[in-house]
Design an enzyme around this catalytic site. Structure first.
Site, PDB file in Angstrom:
ATOM      1  N   ASN A 150     -14.512  -5.603  32.887  1.00  0.00           N
ATOM      2  CA  ASN A 150     -15.946  -5.822  33.069  1.00  0.00           C
ATOM      3  C   ASN A 150     -16.241  -7.219  33.594  1.00  0.00           C
ATOM      4  O   ASN A 150     -17.094  -7.391  34.463  1.00  0.00           O
ATOM      5  CB  ASN A 150     -16.686  -5.611  31.749  1.00  0.00           C
ATOM      6  CG  ASN A 150     -16.672  -4.146  31.356  1.00  0.00           C
ATOM      7  OD1 ASN A 150     -16.205  -3.308  32.130  1.00  0.00           O
ATOM      8  ND2 ASN A 150     -17.170  -3.839  30.184  1.00  0.00           N
ATOM      9  N   GLU A 196     -15.636  -7.201  37.247  1.00  0.00           N
ATOM     10  CA  GLU A 196     -16.695  -6.521  38.007  1.00  0.00           C
ATOM     11  C   GLU A 196     -17.908  -7.427  38.207  1.00  0.00           C
ATOM     12  O   GLU A 196     -18.457  -7.533  39.301  1.00  0.00           O
ATOM     13  CB  GLU A 196     -17.132  -5.238  37.269  1.00  0.00           C
ATOM     14  CG  GLU A 196     -16.103  -4.114  37.357  1.00  0.00           C
ATOM     15  CD  GLU A 196     -16.218  -3.104  36.215  1.00  0.00           C
ATOM     16  OE1 GLU A 196     -17.342  -2.941  35.681  1.00  0.00           O
ATOM     17  OE2 GLU A 196     -15.197  -2.504  35.850  1.00  0.00           O
ATOM     18  N   ASP A 201      -2.061   7.064 -10.387  1.00  0.00           N
ATOM     19  CA  ASP A 201      -2.260   8.508 -10.428  1.00  0.00           C
ATOM     20  C   ASP A 201      -3.240   8.978 -11.510  1.00  0.00           C
ATOM     21  O   ASP A 201      -3.931   9.962 -11.337  1.00  0.00           O
ATOM     22  CB  ASP A 201      -0.927   9.247 -10.544  1.00  0.00           C
ATOM     23  CG  ASP A 201      -0.021   8.623 -11.592  1.00  0.00           C
ATOM     24  OD1 ASP A 201      -0.538   7.872 -12.445  1.00  0.00           O
ATOM     25  OD2 ASP A 201       1.196   8.883 -11.574  1.00  0.00           O
ATOM     26  N   VAL A 240     -24.980  -1.251  33.770  1.00  0.00           N
ATOM     27  CA  VAL A 240     -24.417  -0.054  33.121  1.00  0.00           C
ATOM     28  C   VAL A 240     -22.901  -0.169  33.053  1.00  0.00           C
ATOM     29  O   VAL A 240     -22.267   0.162  32.053  1.00  0.00           O
ATOM     30  CB  VAL A 240     -24.829   1.224  33.899  1.00  0.00           C
ATOM     31  CG1 VAL A 240     -24.043   2.421  33.396  1.00  0.00           C
ATOM     32  CG2 VAL A 240     -26.317   1.460  33.735  1.00  0.00           C
ATOM     33  N   GLU A 249     -20.234   0.231  26.657  1.00  0.00           N
ATOM     34  CA  GLU A 249     -20.791   1.206  25.717  1.00  0.00           C
ATOM     35  C   GLU A 249     -19.709   2.140  25.170  1.00  0.00           C
ATOM     36  O   GLU A 249     -19.866   2.732  24.127  1.00  0.00           O
ATOM     37  CB  GLU A 249     -21.939   1.992  26.379  1.00  0.00           C
ATOM     38  CG  GLU A 249     -21.551   3.064  27.398  1.00  0.00           C
ATOM     39  CD  GLU A 249     -21.030   2.487  28.715  1.00  0.00           C
ATOM     40  OE1 GLU A 249     -21.297   1.296  28.984  1.00  0.00           O
ATOM     41  OE2 GLU A 249     -20.354   3.214  29.461  1.00  0.00           O
ATOM     42  N   ASP A 298       3.848   1.995  -8.337  1.00  0.00           N
ATOM     43  CA  ASP A 298       4.411   2.606  -9.532  1.00  0.00           C
ATOM     44  C   ASP A 298       5.891   2.846  -9.282  1.00  0.00           C
ATOM     45  O   ASP A 298       6.309   2.977  -8.145  1.00  0.00           O
ATOM     46  CB  ASP A 298       3.763   3.979  -9.775  1.00  0.00           C
ATOM     47  CG  ASP A 298       2.365   3.837 -10.319  1.00  0.00           C
ATOM     48  OD1 ASP A 298       2.074   2.784 -10.894  1.00  0.00           O
ATOM     49  OD2 ASP A 298       1.582   4.785 -10.164  1.00  0.00           O
ATOM     50  N   ASP A 325      -6.002   4.586 -14.065  1.00  0.00           N
ATOM     51  CA  ASP A 325      -5.613   3.775 -12.914  1.00  0.00           C
ATOM     52  C   ASP A 325      -6.792   3.535 -11.980  1.00  0.00           C
ATOM     53  O   ASP A 325      -6.748   2.645 -11.133  1.00  0.00           O
ATOM     54  CB  ASP A 325      -4.502   4.471 -12.112  1.00  0.00           C
ATOM     55  CG  ASP A 325      -3.179   4.478 -12.851  1.00  0.00           C
ATOM     56  OD1 ASP A 325      -2.972   3.577 -13.672  1.00  0.00           O
ATOM     57  OD2 ASP A 325      -2.365   5.384 -12.613  1.00  0.00           O
TER      58      ASP A 325
HETATM   59  P1  ATP Z   1       5.200   4.525 -13.649  1.00  0.00           P
HETATM   60  O1  ATP Z   1       6.528   3.929 -13.406  1.00  0.00           O
HETATM   61  O2  ATP Z   1       4.758   5.376 -12.525  1.00  0.00           O
HETATM   62  O3  ATP Z   1       4.192   3.603 -14.204  1.00  0.00           O
HETATM   63  P2  ATP Z   1       6.066   5.656 -16.024  1.00  0.00           P
HETATM   64  O4  ATP Z   1       6.453   7.068 -16.129  1.00  0.00           O
HETATM   65  O5  ATP Z   1       7.119   4.640 -16.147  1.00  0.00           O
HETATM   66  O6  ATP Z   1       5.318   5.607 -14.721  1.00  0.00           O
HETATM   67  P3  ATP Z   1       4.247   6.290 -18.027  1.00  0.00           P
HETATM   68  O7  ATP Z   1       4.151   7.637 -17.466  1.00  0.00           O
HETATM   69  O8  ATP Z   1       3.040   5.589 -18.459  1.00  0.00           O
HETATM   70  O9  ATP Z   1       4.940   5.320 -17.053  1.00  0.00           O
HETATM   71  O10 ATP Z   1       5.277   6.374 -19.227  1.00  0.00           O
HETATM   72  C1  ATP Z   1       5.483   5.294 -20.084  1.00  0.00           C
HETATM   73  C2  ATP Z   1       6.472   5.668 -21.163  1.00  0.00           C
HETATM   74  O11 ATP Z   1       5.937   6.733 -21.937  1.00  0.00           O
HETATM   75  C3  ATP Z   1       7.788   6.160 -20.608  1.00  0.00           C
HETATM   76  O12 ATP Z   1       8.699   5.122 -20.467  1.00  0.00           O
HETATM   77  C4  ATP Z   1       8.239   7.133 -21.681  1.00  0.00           C
HETATM   78  O13 ATP Z   1       8.953   6.461 -22.681  1.00  0.00           O
HETATM   79  C5  ATP Z   1       6.950   7.653 -22.269  1.00  0.00           C
HETATM   80  N1  ATP Z   1       6.606   8.963 -21.721  1.00  0.00           N
HETATM   81  C6  ATP Z   1       6.485   9.300 -20.444  1.00  0.00           C
HETATM   82  N2  ATP Z   1       6.139  10.587 -20.303  1.00  0.00           N
HETATM   83  C7  ATP Z   1       6.019  11.089 -21.527  1.00  0.00           C
HETATM   84  C8  ATP Z   1       5.658  12.364 -22.061  1.00  0.00           C
HETATM   85  N3  ATP Z   1       5.356  13.372 -21.287  1.00  0.00           N
HETATM   86  N4  ATP Z   1       5.633  12.503 -23.394  1.00  0.00           N
HETATM   87  C9  ATP Z   1       5.927  11.470 -24.187  1.00  0.00           C
HETATM   88  N5  ATP Z   1       6.268  10.269 -23.761  1.00  0.00           N
HETATM   89  C10 ATP Z   1       6.323  10.042 -22.456  1.00  0.00           C
END
Ligand code: ATP
Length: 890
Positions: free
Chosen positions: A699, A702, A633, A279, A284, A326, A637
């Site tokens: 152990n 022992e 995010d 034991v 355990e 990212d 992804d």
């Molecule tokens: P990450 O670095 O986290 O990948 P990111 O913001 O660089 O993110 P995305 O969000 O995919 O990547 O954006 C890519 C491109 O799209 C940006 O560089 C910008 O030019 C354009 N973009 C980002 N947000 C918007 C939006 N809300 N409306 C229009 N264009 C956008």
């Protein structure tokens, strides 16, 4: 009438809600009483009582209990009761440990529970999905998991994947149109969204018509699977090891018993000693302590802002050799401010910081009024229209929504525009939401004259290619090659200053019909201009990257941003230098995974990538033998997060889908938190190694002391109850305290652990055997010395052996704190351990010097001079080898 057949007014009537303000809090609590929480009924949990009894179902424990029962019946009451008490105490300890482990896992599950955005008392708020009630107005968008059954009342390019209910994995498109007809199946209810399904595209708003068991999901009984509890690789390995150890312990015990009997010992005593030894020697407690160490580590991680969703990740974290992160929001602050505007071949600067809408527009230091310039007027106002963010003043200015859009909004506000006023001039008819694969978004608006326009904003390099003209000198001009290179030059010069750039373009439409796909509108545009925004790096990231490098972990930045912006930020963060190779999405498209494999180790920045590229990067890195952590995010992804060894989702900006695919969630979306989690992961693993080393060496000691004594035809050095006591005390507090140990100063200076490494790797096996052997020998020597001096008092010699064994283990426990040697760090640095050892020593003294217990444990008071012998002998196992190390170094 069913909900899918009703128009919005009928639904509102039936379900008694307010589309503009949602439910009131009183109404919510009334409905909660009526309908209960929005939960599916869970499978039965193991009851506490059952868990308690399961502690005694071990074969050897049952044998021990039966043996004690027999010895009780034979008249050995005190022994029988004492052994029972110890077994019970052991059970309580095991129960407590398992309960605690289970509770902390439950708490974790709660932390990562899904949330929903609902309209209550006129405000959009985020609540746990569990709190949704029928009548709630829910807002959802791409990446969300639908929290209840909804009738959709607003839909923008909405698509929902319903495989959980229908088995169909192709997403269905959704709208608000009424559906007529008998027997409409779930798959055909295009104006409904169901609990548990997943929004893959677009956005929408719905009214809750069913919650909890009153949903389509609630009606499918077999969907109610209880969450699986995953075992970590180490737990699995330990389980296998446990089986081997049981066999080894049993064989050795049998040997002790057989040799003992052959040497003339009494069969009954040998049997009870053997069972007690078995034991004691079977570790355990190991799985429970491992779970506790893991879950305590997990709790420490929560304090440092990371939630572990799958326990195995804790271990894998310690093996990570590449972090793919990212950029926006993770390495940078995601606090965007527009600082530069470009239109009509002019560059203007914008002053002001953060989301406070106060600032000036300057052209070569001269103040400008954008409302009076038709180009900048359009650039700023259209960016405000094609926008979902909101800025509200609660104390200071706060952003609700996407920071990129927030920055555009603030820039417009600085010029004196108001989104509400603009919306009176331009009514929004249709919308194609932003997604990171297209890198743009489009709205269709109608002005007071009834003319319709499309406004598109997005990544400049993409919009330039979709434009056929440019708005300059107050009119549309054909976008010829010269203009194109002028635009490209403008984009690059903003990007070189590490600015994130957004382009705005528009076009007049000559149709009033709705578009069914964005590709029908996002073409032949007129380019208006650019807005460049700063997004400063998070100050702590620079050091975190450096520490990772020292720990043998490579950091890779993956961003959707422009190559030049990415390069500028990569340089600022110390990831690359001017000559480094930066790959972009277009280059990745032309490469196979095999080709990428060849160069991927030399790339630290990937730019203009789409989420799909992330999967390729993960695979290429894994093929090169890396253990990859990957952040993400959005919905897209998810595959890369799943494929990575450690999938990491963002807690703030992450969608439900990304979170569900992940094994780790960053509560603060911060890169430095990944580093902290890896550090904690390494530490947890080291702590587990520490107590495995301690427990097993104890152990071995022992068993060997008993075995050697039998071979040498000596009397028994320990009686059964003493063996059980040693096991209880040493398996208990000191082992747990090791699980709480602080990391050694060099955990982040070592290369990542090889994930294939076995439990006994890096010299652990040798340490266990050598220390265990020495503990056994030292105890035996103490026993022999005292016994040969006074062969008439066996109980005295046994008490000395008992004390030596306990002390040897309690000294050895300090050695287990370091991979190097007991003096490599302050031996008393772990206060839990110091107290655990002090209390164990006090318990030992009580068992020896408190007469009632001394009778139970067959001990007698030890004379001071013999304590010297005990302490000397107990120190040998730890200090002999330290000494030899010392000599070797010299
Ligand atoms: P990450 O670095 O986290 O990948 P990111 O913001 O660089 O993110 P995305 O969000 O995919 O990547 O954006 C890519 C491109 O799209 C940006 O560089 C910008 O030019 C354009 N973009 C980002 N947000 C918007 C939006 N809300 N409306 C229009 N264009 C956008």
């Amino acid at each position: 009438m069913k909900y899918h057949e009703m128009n919005p007014e009928e639904i509102r009537e039936k379900i008694q809600t307010d589309f503009k303000r949602g439910l009131t809090e009183e109404e919510v609590s009334r409905r909660r009483k009526q309908f209960g929480y929005n939960e599916l009924q869970d499978g039965e949990k193991q009851s506490a009582l059952l868990l308690f009894f399961s502690q005694f179902k071990d074969f050897m424990v049952i044998v021990l209990l039966v043996a004690t029962l027999i010895s009780g019946l034979l008249g050995e009451y005190i022994d029988a009761i004492a052994i029972m008490a110890i077994v019970l105490l052991n059970g309580v300890l095991g129960f407590y440990q398992e309960r605690r482990a289970e509770k902390s896992l439950d708490a974790l599950k709660k932390l990562s529970a899904p949330t929903a955005s609902v309209l209550r008392d006129g405000e959009w708020i985020k609540i746990p999905s569990k709190e949704i009630v029928p009548g709630d107005i829910v807002r959802f968008s791409s990446g969300d998991r639908i929290g209840a059954d909804l009738r959709i009342v607003e839909a923008n390019s909405l698509e929902i994947e319903e495989s959980a209910l229908t088995g169909e994995s192709v997403p269905s498109s959704k709208d608000t149109d009424i559906i007529h007809g008998e027997n409409v199946g779930i798959g055909d209810m295009s104006n409904m969204a169901f609990m548990g399904t997943m929004v893959t595209r677009g956005s929408g708003i719905g009214v809750v018509i069913g919650t909890g068991m009153q949903t389509a999901m609630g009606q499918i009984a077999d969907m109610l699977q209880t969450a699986e509890t995953l075992q970590t690789p180490l737990q699995r390995r330990l389980e296998q090891l446990g089986k081997i150890l049981i066999v080894v312990a049993l064989v050795l015990t049998l040997l002790v018993v057989v040799i003992g009997i052959m040497q003339g010992h009494d069969i009954y005593t040998m049997f009870l000693s053997g069972v007690s030894l078995a034991v004691a020697a079977i570790p355990e407690g190991l799985p429970a302590i491992v779970t506790i160490a893991l879950s305590l580590g997990v709790q420490r991680m929560i304090k440092k802002n990371s939630i572990v969703r799958k326990l195995p990740a804790v271990e894998t974290l310690g093996c990570a050799s590449v972090i793919c992160s990212d950029k926006t929001g993770t390495m940078t602050q995601n606090k965007m401010t527009v600082t530069h505007l470009w239109a009509n071949n002019e560059v203007w600067n914008v002053s002001g910081q953060g989301y406070e809408p106060i600032g000036e527009f300057l052209k070569s230091k001269r103040k400008m009024d954008p409302t009076k310039d038709v180009h900048f007027n359009k650039l700023l106002s259209f960016a405000m229209l094609c926008n979902h963010a909101e800025i509200c003043k609660k104390g200071d200015y706060k952003l609700d929504g996407d920071p990129t859009e927030g920055a555009l909004l603030v820039a417009g506000m600085k010029a004196g525009f108001s989104r509400d006023k603009l919306l009176k001039e331009y009514k929004i008819i249709q919308e194609f939401p932003f997604d990171s694969a297209r890198k743009m978004m489009t709205i269709i608006v109608q002005d007071k004259k009834g003319d319709r326009y499309a406004i598109t904003k997005g990544a400049p390099d993409i919009l330039i290619n979709l434009s056929e003209s440019v708005f300059a000198n107050g009119r549309q001009q054909y976008l010829n090659q010269q203009w194109k290179s002028q635009l490209q030059h403008a984009v690059e010069s903003l990007a070189e200053q590490a600015l994130r750039t957004i382009a705005i373009s528009y076009k007049k439409l000559n149709t009033k019909t709705k578009f069914s796909h964005e590709s029908e509108v996002e073409k032949d545009l007129t380019f208006i201009g650019l807005q460049g925004m700063i997004d400063p790096p998070r100050p702590e990231v620079y050091d975190a990257i450096k520490e990772c490098r020292e720990a043998g972990i490579k950091t890779v930045m993956i961003t959707g941003d422009h190559v030049i912006t990415a390069k500028a930020i990569g340089k600022e963060l110390g990831l690359i230098n001017s000559n480094s190779l930066v790959l972009d999405g277009a280059a990745l498209d032309t490469m196979s995974v095999d080709e990428l494999e060849e160069i991927v180790d030399d790339v630290s920045v990937f730019a203009r990538v789409s989420p799909e590229h992330k999967l390729k990067i993960v695979k290429a890195l894994q093929n090169n033998g890396h253990i990859v952590a990957m952040t993400g995010d959005g919905v897209n992804d998810a595959p890369a997060i799943k494929a990575a060894d450690i999938g990491i989702a963002m807690g703030i900006t992450g969608t439900d889908v990304a979170k569900e695919s992940s094994s780790l969630i960053l509560l603060d979306d911060n890169f430095a938190t990944i580093k902290a989690a890896i550090q904690e992961g390494r530490n947890i693993y080291e702590n587990i190694r520490k107590f495995i080393r301690y427990l097993l060496a104890s152990n071995v000691g022992e068993i060997l002391v008993m075995l050697f004594a039998m071979i040498l035809a000596m009397p028994l050095p320990l009686v059964p109850i003493q063996i059980l006591w040693v096991n209880l005390v040493t398996d208990g507090l000191p082992a747990m305290a090791l699980g709480l140990d602080k990391p050694e100063s060099d955990v982040m200076k070592r290369p990542p652990r090889n994930p294939k490494e076995g439990v006994f790797a890096r010299g652990l096996g040798w340490k266990v055997i050598s220390r265990g052997f020495l503990i056994g020998i030292a105890t035996l020597i103490a026993f022999v010395i005292v016994y040969t001096n006074n062969p008439d008092d066996l109980a005295y010699a046994q008490t000395v052996a008992f004390s030596t064994l306990v002390l040897a283990q309690l000294i050895h426990v300090f050695d287990c704190r370091s991979e190097h040697s007991i003096f490599a760090r302050n031996p008393f640095g772990n206060t839990y351990l110091v107290w655990a050892v002090i209390s164990s020593v006090i318990l030992l003294l009580i068992v020896i010097y408190y007469p009632p217990l001394a009778t139970v444990f067959h001990t007698v008071p030890i004379e001071p001079r013999d304590w010297l012998l005990i302490i000397a002998m107990a120190s040998i196992p730890t200090f002999l080898l330290v000494g030899s190390l010392f000599i070797k170094k010299k």
